[in-house]
Design a protein around this motif. Structure first.
Motif, PDB file in Angstrom:
ATOM      1  N   ARG A 129     -30.342  -7.518  -1.160  1.00 16.72           N
ATOM      2  CA  ARG A 129     -29.822  -6.502  -0.238  1.00 16.72           C
ATOM      3  C   ARG A 129     -29.330  -5.277  -0.992  1.00 16.72           C
ATOM      4  O   ARG A 129     -28.757  -5.403  -2.072  1.00 16.72           O
ATOM      5  N   VAL A 130     -29.551  -4.131  -0.409  1.00 13.52           N
ATOM      6  CA  VAL A 130     -28.921  -2.922  -0.934  1.00 13.52           C
ATOM      7  C   VAL A 130     -27.982  -2.399   0.152  1.00 13.52           C
ATOM      8  O   VAL A 130     -28.054  -2.822   1.305  1.00 13.52           O
ATOM      9  N   ASP A 131     -27.109  -1.510  -0.239  1.00  8.88           N
ATOM     10  CA  ASP A 131     -26.206  -0.936   0.761  1.00  8.88           C
ATOM     11  C   ASP A 131     -26.301   0.588   0.691  1.00  8.88           C
ATOM     12  O   ASP A 131     -27.155   1.140   0.008  1.00  8.88           O
ATOM     13  N   GLY A 132     -25.421   1.254   1.374  1.00  7.59           N
ATOM     14  CA  GLY A 132     -25.480   2.721   1.457  1.00  7.59           C
ATOM     15  C   GLY A 132     -24.691   3.429   0.376  1.00  7.59           C
ATOM     16  O   GLY A 132     -24.485   4.642   0.459  1.00  7.59           O
ATOM     17  N   ALA A 133     -24.261   2.677  -0.624  1.00 10.86           N
ATOM     18  CA  ALA A 133     -23.477   3.313  -1.689  1.00 10.86           C
ATOM     19  C   ALA A 133     -24.381   4.175  -2.566  1.00 10.86           C
ATOM     20  O   ALA A 133     -25.539   3.831  -2.792  1.00 10.86           O
ATOM     21  N   ALA A 134     -23.857   5.272  -3.051  1.00 10.97           N
ATOM     22  CA  ALA A 134     -24.635   6.120  -3.973  1.00 10.97           C
ATOM     23  C   ALA A 134     -24.562   5.514  -5.369  1.00 10.97           C
ATOM     24  O   ALA A 134     -23.491   5.115  -5.824  1.00 10.97           O
ATOM     25  N   LEU A 135     -25.735   5.405  -5.988  1.00 12.20           N
ATOM     26  CA  LEU A 135     -25.794   4.925  -7.371  1.00 12.20           C
ATOM     27  C   LEU A 135     -25.931   6.139  -8.263  1.00 12.20           C
ATOM     28  O   LEU A 135     -26.854   6.937  -8.089  1.00 12.20           O
ATOM     29  N   GLU A 136     -25.032   6.278  -9.186  1.00 14.23           N
ATOM     30  CA  GLU A 136     -25.072   7.451 -10.065  1.00 14.23           C
ATOM     31  C   GLU A 136     -25.131   7.031 -11.514  1.00 14.23           C
ATOM     32  O   GLU A 136     -24.511   6.045 -11.908  1.00 14.23           O
ATOM     33  N   PHE A 137     -25.912   7.777 -12.272  1.00 17.71           N
ATOM     34  CA  PHE A 137     -25.891   7.594 -13.724  1.00 17.71           C
ATOM     35  C   PHE A 137     -26.364   8.883 -14.370  1.00 17.71           C
ATOM     36  O   PHE A 137     -26.998   9.718 -13.718  1.00 17.71           O
ATOM     37  N   THR A 138     -26.014   9.040 -15.626  1.00 10.30           N
ATOM     38  CA  THR A 138     -26.454  10.227 -16.350  1.00 10.30           C
ATOM     39  C   THR A 138     -27.525   9.825 -17.342  1.00 10.30           C
ATOM     40  O   THR A 138     -27.291   8.994 -18.223  1.00 10.30           O
ATOM     41  N   ASP A 139     -28.703  10.371 -17.155  1.00 19.13           N
ATOM     42  CA  ASP A 139     -29.792  10.124 -18.080  1.00 19.13           C
ATOM     43  C   ASP A 139     -29.708  11.153 -19.208  1.00 19.13           C
ATOM     44  O   ASP A 139     -29.480  12.337 -18.959  1.00 19.13           O
ATOM     45  N   LEU A 140     -29.888  10.689 -20.428  1.00 20.91           N
ATOM     46  CA  LEU A 140     -29.711  11.572 -21.583  1.00 20.91           C
ATOM     47  C   LEU A 140     -30.740  12.696 -21.634  1.00 20.91           C
ATOM     48  O   LEU A 140     -30.519  13.707 -22.275  1.00 20.91           O
ATOM     49  N   VAL A 141     -31.866  12.511 -20.974  1.00 22.32           N
ATOM     50  CA  VAL A 141     -32.895  13.544 -20.956  1.00 22.32           C
ATOM     51  C   VAL A 141     -32.982  14.210 -19.579  1.00 22.32           C
ATOM     52  O   VAL A 141     -33.054  15.432 -19.470  1.00 22.32           O
ATOM     53  N   GLN A 142     -32.966  13.412 -18.535  1.00 21.07           N
ATOM     54  CA  GLN A 142     -33.197  13.937 -17.186  1.00 21.07           C
ATOM     55  C   GLN A 142     -31.917  14.380 -16.477  1.00 21.07           C
ATOM     56  O   GLN A 142     -31.972  14.893 -15.359  1.00 21.07           O
ATOM     57  N   GLY A 143     -30.770  14.140 -17.100  1.00 17.78           N
ATOM     58  CA  GLY A 143     -29.510  14.610 -16.523  1.00 17.78           C
ATOM     59  C   GLY A 143     -28.943  13.682 -15.462  1.00 17.78           C
ATOM     60  O   GLY A 143     -29.338  12.526 -15.339  1.00 17.78           O
ATOM     61  N   ARG A 144     -28.041  14.234 -14.665  1.00 18.35           N
ATOM     62  CA  ARG A 144     -27.316  13.463 -13.664  1.00 18.35           C
ATOM     63  C   ARG A 144     -28.268  12.973 -12.573  1.00 18.35           C
ATOM     64  O   ARG A 144     -29.050  13.767 -12.027  1.00 18.35           O
TER      65      ARG A 144
END
Ligand SMILES: [Zn+2]
Length: 286
Positions: A129-144
């Motif tokens: 299951r997934v939910d409606g939460a935003a998943l965030e991460f910072t990629d070292l090349v592609q950015g936020r």
């Protein structure tokens, strides 16, 4: 020891695109003072090509890309994936899906038909299951990066109907290992990362730092891969191959032999120098 990793599938020999990614991952790990681990993502047994693994190992060694420690294989880690799956079951995050491909064809995200099927059913895929939460991460090349899985993919498969663990599941368990702290790979895999982060978060695994680098494309703008007819790297010309890859990585080397060239590149590598755009490259003459 903390490490980066290279994780090819043994579906064919190394080609210029996979050599480029291997070299970038190798240089990045060394520049960060990390070990460089090698893992074969070989779960999709029917796609594996006999002899490909040995050929990839030989090519890496010929090109001076020596890995640290034992070679890992996902096919030898099934009990870890099963244990992880059971952890997700206990959290009531999984369900059994019997939807046909056809039934899902019109929906970009999983429509949730089988969400209530929490007791085992044979001949079913297992989804998380997934939910409606935003998943965030910072990629070292592609950015936020910011993604909502409910809007992009929906509940996704962690174990396939044919009994194979899905790439997302196995990769999350392996890259969520606390010793892997850096994952450098092609940006074609960027869209899969939030699913792996979701599984890692549910399992309480530490996420690595990601760097999704541009991929090498052929003249038609397609990523070089086995499917687009990428020719195998020529193990007779490792110096020229590494030189070409370094140039594509923005580090055109001086005239050096193979091993000194790699040492030269290790000392100059920095992930911030990598561009965002895919690069056209055609190793064939003419
Ligand atoms: Zn379903």
């Amino acid at each position: 020891m903390a490490a980066g990793r290279f994780a090819p599938s043994p579906t064919g020999p190394l080609h210029i695109g996979s050599l480029y990614t291997a070299l970038a991952s190798f240089l990045d790990a060394h520049a960060e003072g990390l070990a460089w681990r090698l893992r074969f993502d070989d779960l999709d047994e029917p796609r594996n090509q006999p002899g490909a693994e040995a050929r990839i190992l030989r090519s890496l060694e010929t090109h001076g890309l020596h890995w640290d420690g034992a070679v890992a294989r996902q096919s030898e880690r099934l009990d870890r994936y099963q244990a992880a799956l059971e952890t997700l079951h206990r959290q009531a995050k999984t369900f059994y899906c019997t939807c046909s491909r056809k039934a899902l064809a019109d929906s970009p995200t999983y429509p949730g038909h089988c969400r209530e099927r929490i007791t085992p059913i044979s001949n079913a895929a297992i989804r998380v299951r997934v939910d409606g939460a935003a998943l965030e991460f910072t990629d070292l090349v592609q950015g936020r990066q910011r993604t909502r899985l409910d809007r992009t993919v929906g509940d996704f498969i962690v174990k396939r109907r044919d009994g194979l663990f899905a790439y997302q599941m196995a990769t999350a368990v392996d890259d969520g290992n606390s010793s892997i702290i850096r994952v450098l790979r092609g940006r074609d895999l960027l869209a899969t990362t939030p699913r792996q982060l979701h599984v890692m978060a549910l399992l309480g695994l530490p996420a690595p730092t990601y760097a999704h680098i541009p991929v090498l494309a052929n003249r038609a703008g397609e990523k070089w891969s086995k499917q687009t007819g990428a020719p195998p790297v020529n193990d007779q010309t490792p110096q020229a191959n590494i030189r070409a890859c370094l140039t594509l990585l923005g580090l055109p080397p001086p005239d050096l032999d193979l091993e000194p060239m790699i040492e030269w590149a290790k000392s100059r590598w920095h992930i911030s120098r990598i561009g965002h755009q895919d690069q056209a490259f055609d190793p064939r003459p003419g």
